[in-house]
Scaffold this motif. Structure first.
Motif, short mmCIF file in Angstrom:
data_model
loop_
_atom_site.label_atom_id
_atom_site.label_comp_id
_atom_site.label_asym_id
_atom_site.label_seq_id
_atom_site.Cartn_x
_atom_site.Cartn_y
_atom_site.Cartn_z
N PHE A 55 0.81 -1.30 -0.06
CA PHE A 55 -0.15 -0.08 0.09
C PHE A 55 0.82 1.32 -0.04
CE2 PHE A 55 -2.48 3.46 2.25
CZ PHE A 55 -3.57 3.49 1.54
N SER A 56 1.92 1.29 0.81
CA SER A 56 2.70 2.46 0.91
C SER A 56 3.60 2.90 -0.34
CB SER A 56 3.85 2.24 2.37
OG SER A 56 4.51 1.09 1.88
N SER A 57 3.58 1.69 -1.16
CA SER A 57 4.58 1.92 -2.42
C SER A 57 3.53 2.32 -3.55
CB SER A 57 4.93 0.48 -3.05
OG SER A 57 3.88 -0.28 -3.23
N GLY A 58 2.44 2.66 -3.13
CA GLY A 58 1.57 3.24 -4.14
C GLY A 58 -0.04 2.82 -4.27
N HIS A 59 -0.85 3.61 -4.14
CA HIS A 59 -2.22 3.06 -4.18
C HIS A 59 -3.28 4.07 -4.98
CE1 HIS A 59 -1.42 5.69 -0.68
NE2 HIS A 59 -2.79 6.13 -0.77
N ILE A 60 -4.46 3.35 -5.26
CA ILE A 60 -5.56 4.16 -5.83
C ILE A 60 -5.94 5.43 -4.98
CG2 ILE A 60 -7.77 4.49 -6.66
CD1 ILE A 60 -7.38 1.48 -7.50
N GLU A 61 -6.26 6.78 -5.48
CA GLU A 61 -6.18 7.91 -4.73
C GLU A 61 -7.60 7.35 -3.83
OE1 GLU A 61 -7.05 12.48 -5.54
OE2 GLU A 61 -7.04 11.32 -7.04
N ASN A 62 -7.42 7.84 -2.23
CA ASN A 62 -8.62 7.82 -1.35
C ASN A 62 -8.70 6.56 -0.87
OD1 ASN A 62 -9.05 10.65 -1.53
ND2 ASN A 62 -10.36 10.32 -3.37
#
Length: 231
Positions: A55-62
């Protein structure tokens, strides 16, 4: 005798009715449908069911992180409104499918599972690439695929079951065919930048290059015998 048959038929109909209701509750949809429904939903409940590290490496906004593999998944899920739509996704769709079914069991009325997960999402033309470089960049990748006459790149991940199954014979080929082809393994999570730039939307991915140009690609599991034919 007839009453027993009627009773059995009623039980079967009830079972099928429940199964139909479960199927209707959970809908696995493609990126376009997922994005449209998400946009049209006020204060959408969007759950990223990957690990906190992913999750911390990148996720969908909100999105909020509710780890499917965590011990507190159910407890966290209970904090959401079951009467409103809930959206779930993971890396490629496996964990989120399980999470979606669990949410249906918990009483959520409308569950949307992202087909292909965040890899499909990031490969979509509607998603802007991140400016943060994670792992190998495009310039380094370009040098890598030109570093030998023939190069095979294996994009994999630690959590990917087909990747784990293929790994032993890929390592064997790496040793046996060192004079014929250069074989390089790249972890997709640790090299997110190039994965996004190549718009890879599944794992594992095998790409073979000759003189820096792609000549063959395979997405998903491939047997040892079949892979050998292309090397």
């Amino acid at each position: 005798m007839n009453s027993k048959i009627i009773s059995l038929s009623l039980i079967c109909l009830l079972f099928l009715s429940c199964q139909g209701q479960q199927t209707k509750t959970v809908q696995t949809v493609d990126v376009t449908a997922f994005a449209e429904k998400l946009k049209a939903t006020d204060k959408a409940q969007l759950l990223d069911v990957r690990t906190p590290e992913e999750f911390s490496s990148g996720h969908i906004e909100n999105a909020t992180n509710v780890n499917w593999n965590g011990d507190d998944f159910v407890a966290k899920a209970e904090n959401y409104d079951k009467s409103k739509p809930v959206f779930v996704y993971c890396k490629v769709g496996g964990r989120s499918a399980q999470a979606a079914d669990k949410l249906a069991e918990l009483g959520f009325n409308e569950v949307y599972n992202l087909e292909g997960g965040i890899m499909k999402w990031n490969a979509s033309v509607n998603v802007k690439p991140s400016e943060k470089i994670i792992g190998i960049c495009d310039q380094e990748y370009g040098e890598l695929i030109k570093s030998s006459e023939r190069v095979m790149i294996d994009f994999n991940a630690k959590w990917c079951a087909p990747c784990k199954k293929m790994n032993p014979y890929i390592l064997k080929f790496q040793r046996e065919m060192a004079d014929k082809i250069k074989i390089v393994q790249l972890d997709a999570d640790e090299n997110k930048t190039i994965v996004d730039q190549l718009k890879l939307d599944g794992l594992p991915v095998i790409i073979v290059y000759e003189k820096g140009k792609e000549v063959w690609r395979n997405v998903g599991y491939i047997s040892e015998e079949e892979l050998r034919k292309h090397l």
